[in-house]
Design a protein around this motif. Structure first.
Motif, PDB file in Angstrom:
ATOM      1  N   LYS A 182       5.920  -8.545  -6.579  1.00 49.38           N
ATOM      2  CA  LYS A 182       5.952  -7.085  -6.421  1.00 49.38           C
ATOM      3  C   LYS A 182       6.919  -6.684  -5.305  1.00 49.38           C
ATOM      4  N   ALA A 241      -3.887   9.595  -1.900  1.00 46.78           N
ATOM      5  CA  ALA A 241      -5.115   8.964  -2.396  1.00 46.78           C
ATOM      6  C   ALA A 241      -5.681   8.112  -1.267  1.00 46.78           C
ATOM      7  N   SER A 265      -2.003  16.093  -0.404  1.00 43.52           N
ATOM      8  CA  SER A 265      -2.087  17.102  -1.463  1.00 43.52           C
ATOM      9  C   SER A 265      -2.457  16.441  -2.777  1.00 43.52           C
ATOM     10  N   GLY A 318      -4.965  -4.336 -11.853  1.00 40.75           N
ATOM     11  CA  GLY A 318      -3.939  -4.160 -10.827  1.00 40.75           C
ATOM     12  C   GLY A 318      -2.777  -5.131 -10.908  1.00 40.75           C
TER      13      GLY A 318
HETATM   14  N1  LIG Z   1      -2.415  13.266  -4.916  1.00 41.45           N
HETATM   15  C1  LIG Z   1      -1.709  13.305  -6.026  1.00 41.45           C
HETATM   16  O1  LIG Z   1      -1.144  14.320  -6.410  1.00 41.45           O
HETATM   17  C2  LIG Z   1      -1.585  12.052  -6.853  1.00 41.45           C
HETATM   18  C3  LIG Z   1      -0.812  12.063  -8.030  1.00 41.45           C
HETATM   19  C4  LIG Z   1      -0.681  10.873  -8.745  1.00 41.45           C
HETATM   20  C5  LIG Z   1      -1.308   9.730  -8.293  1.00 41.45           C
HETATM   21  N2  LIG Z   1      -2.071   9.778  -7.170  1.00 41.45           N
HETATM   22  C6  LIG Z   1      -2.745   8.560  -6.661  1.00 41.45           C
HETATM   23  O2  LIG Z   1      -1.755   7.694  -6.195  1.00 41.45           O
HETATM   24  C7  LIG Z   1      -2.227   6.349  -6.322  1.00 41.45           C
HETATM   25  C8  LIG Z   1      -1.170   5.514  -6.997  1.00 41.45           C
HETATM   26  O3  LIG Z   1      -1.056   5.915  -8.358  1.00 41.45           O
HETATM   27  P1  LIG Z   1      -0.214   5.022  -9.350  1.00 41.45           P
HETATM   28  O4  LIG Z   1      -0.278   5.681 -10.690  1.00 41.45           O
HETATM   29  O5  LIG Z   1       1.072   4.670  -8.725  1.00 41.45           O
HETATM   30  O6  LIG Z   1      -1.153   3.724  -9.413  1.00 41.45           O
HETATM   31  P2  LIG Z   1      -0.723   2.207  -9.594  1.00 41.45           P
HETATM   32  O7  LIG Z   1       0.438   2.087 -10.485  1.00 41.45           O
HETATM   33  O8  LIG Z   1      -1.977   1.468  -9.928  1.00 41.45           O
HETATM   34  O9  LIG Z   1      -0.252   1.778  -8.136  1.00 41.45           O
HETATM   35  C9  LIG Z   1      -1.143   1.707  -7.058  1.00 41.45           C
HETATM   36  C10 LIG Z   1      -0.644   0.640  -6.118  1.00 41.45           C
HETATM   37  O10 LIG Z   1      -1.490   0.651  -4.984  1.00 41.45           O
HETATM   38  C11 LIG Z   1      -1.622  -0.679  -4.502  1.00 41.45           C
HETATM   39  N3  LIG Z   1      -2.995  -0.851  -4.043  1.00 41.45           N
HETATM   40  C12 LIG Z   1      -4.115  -0.724  -4.768  1.00 41.45           C
HETATM   41  N4  LIG Z   1      -5.187  -0.938  -4.003  1.00 41.45           N
HETATM   42  C13 LIG Z   1      -4.724  -1.217  -2.757  1.00 41.45           C
HETATM   43  C14 LIG Z   1      -5.330  -1.531  -1.530  1.00 41.45           C
HETATM   44  N5  LIG Z   1      -6.663  -1.584  -1.414  1.00 41.45           N
HETATM   45  N6  LIG Z   1      -4.540  -1.758  -0.458  1.00 41.45           N
HETATM   46  C15 LIG Z   1      -3.201  -1.666  -0.555  1.00 41.45           C
HETATM   47  N7  LIG Z   1      -2.550  -1.383  -1.708  1.00 41.45           N
HETATM   48  C16 LIG Z   1      -3.311  -1.156  -2.794  1.00 41.45           C
HETATM   49  C17 LIG Z   1      -1.328  -1.609  -5.662  1.00 41.45           C
HETATM   50  O11 LIG Z   1      -0.351  -2.499  -5.203  1.00 41.45           O
HETATM   51  P3  LIG Z   1      -0.617  -4.055  -4.877  1.00 41.45           P
HETATM   52  O12 LIG Z   1      -1.049  -4.700  -6.166  1.00 41.45           O
HETATM   53  O13 LIG Z   1       0.713  -4.439  -4.395  1.00 41.45           O
HETATM   54  O14 LIG Z   1      -1.707  -4.087  -3.861  1.00 41.45           O
HETATM   55  C18 LIG Z   1      -0.698  -0.730  -6.738  1.00 41.45           C
HETATM   56  O15 LIG Z   1       0.627  -1.124  -7.063  1.00 41.45           O
HETATM   57  C19 LIG Z   1      -3.522   6.425  -7.110  1.00 41.45           C
HETATM   58  O16 LIG Z   1      -4.614   6.266  -6.225  1.00 41.45           O
HETATM   59  C20 LIG Z   1      -3.508   7.797  -7.713  1.00 41.45           C
HETATM   60  O17 LIG Z   1      -4.808   8.296  -7.903  1.00 41.45           O
HETATM   61  C21 LIG Z   1      -2.214  10.903  -6.446  1.00 41.45           C
END
Ligand SMILES: NC(=O)c1ccc[n+]([C@@H]2O[C@H](COP(=O)([O-])OP(=O)(O)OC[C@H]3O[C@@H](n4cnc5c(N)ncnc54)[C@H](OP(=O)(O)O)[C@@H]3O)[C@@H](O)[C@H]2O)c1
Length: 328
Positions: A182, A241, A265, A318
């Protein structure tokens, strides 16, 4: 183009694991005056969809029925007030629900034209991450050329988009990820330094590199203090998040002394007019980066819509990097 009487959507009758998802046939709702109907080439899967499936992320009031926050395809019908798109146009769109479908209804203001050099299918992986990165890194974080962005979850859907958009902006990018592979992907996408958080301390590495002007964080927990500690003077930290939890005891002295802004946000519940305003900015500033090859969705895997459960299983485990798509 013909408009069917029904469409398929993905619902979750009882919150639970991936197997809780059901694909059902529903009458196609009537188009509102400001909406477009998209015959979907693909639909994007996002982490928030898995939280919704588990019952932790209820849709905002008035959201269309069904899972799914984005799709791309060809417009087959337009509401009478839609002037910016025509039947036959290829678009990708942000939706507040119902994105996992063969026919997706979207507000025209939340849709974007797809540049010719990007397959419509791949474009389904753009809207949720591009709008999120735009809102948080570029608007709230005001990232400028020459500044440093630290992005956590660098190999995820949001992270892979944030790295490319920040590089296109002319920023230095530091990214964290949990495996060697990654980290390699983050650097291939343009990160100047990827940090494997499992065996390296991102706080000291980022501090040694001069600190981060903007930090995009979805981890929370212990990262909140570490982010404050490694932010540069005047740094902006944006929470999108809290994958490690939203509670943490923090020491705020450095926040005051370094004049740091800590904010956050969500995207989904924002008013349509605000999403339309962002779409205009994205059309001007971000689409040219796609057209000239600086930004592409990183697609990890595609599944048939009927196999949405398998797509969620992969996301729950994941092991993915970048985006997962569904093909209706
Ligand atoms: N606020 C908003 O407007 C908004 C909008 C969209 C998404 N989000 C949030 O943003 C986050 C990412 O979304 P995404 O679609 O990109 O998800 P994703 O593709 O699953 O990516 C999340 C990344 O976070 C890392 N991760 C997971 N758990 C972790 C931990 N405990 N410690 C450190 N790293 C961790 C993982 O990487 P590794 O495998 O390298 O650990 C994974 O690549 C989600 O939580 C989602 O709900 C928020």
């Amino acid at each position: 183009m013909s408009v069917p009487a029904t469409h398929k959507i993905a619902i979750v009758p009882e919150p639970g694991g991936p197997q809780a998802i059901r694909i059902v046939e529903r009458p196609l709702p009537a188009l509102a005056v400001d909406e477009v109907l998209i015959k979907a080439s693909a639909c994007g899967v996002n982490k928030p969809d898995t939280f919704e499936r588990m019952g932790f992320y209820p849709p905002p009031p008035g959201a269309p029925e069904g899972l799914g926050l984005e799709a791309a395809g060809t417009i087959v019908a337009t509401g009478k007030d839609v002037s910016q798109f025509d039947v036959g146009d290829g678009v990708c769109a942000l939706v507040t629900g119902g994105g996992y479908s063969d026919y997706v209804i979207a507000k025209a203001g939340s849709a974007l034209p797809v540049p010719e050099n990007l397959a419509l299918k791949d474009a389904a992986g753009l809207p949720e991450t591009v709008f999120t990165v735009w809102a948080n890194v570029f608007e709230a974080g005001a990232l400028k050329a020459g500044e440093t962005l630290l992005v956590h979850g660098g190999a995820g859907g949001i992270g892979t988009t944030a790295i490319q958009m920040a590089k296109a902006q002319g920023a230095r990018v530091l990214a964290t990820a949990g495996t060697t592979e990654k980290c390699a992907l983050c650097e291939r996408l343009g990160a100047d330094r990827a940090i494997n958080y499992r065996n390296e301390d991102f706080e000291s590495i980022v501090r040694d590199l001069g600190g981060a002007d903007v930090i995009l964080d979805m981890v929370g927990g212990a990262y909140i203090q570490k982010n404050i500690n490694c932010a540069a003077f005047g740094g902006r930290i944006i929470q999108i998040a809290f994958l490690q939890g939203s509670r943490s005891e923090i020491e705020l002295m450095r926040l005051m002394l370094k004049q740091i802004t800590l904010t956050g946000s969500t995207l989904r519940g924002r008013p349509d007019a605000e999403k339309a305003r962002m779409a205009d900015a994205i059309r001007d500033r971000v689409l040219p980066w796609i057209a000239d090859g600086q930004l592409r969705p990183e697609i990890h895997a595609t599944f048939a819509l009927e196999d949405a459960a398998a797509a969620h299983q992969l996301m729950d485990e994941g092991g993915h990097s970048g985006k997962i798509l569904l093909i209706p």
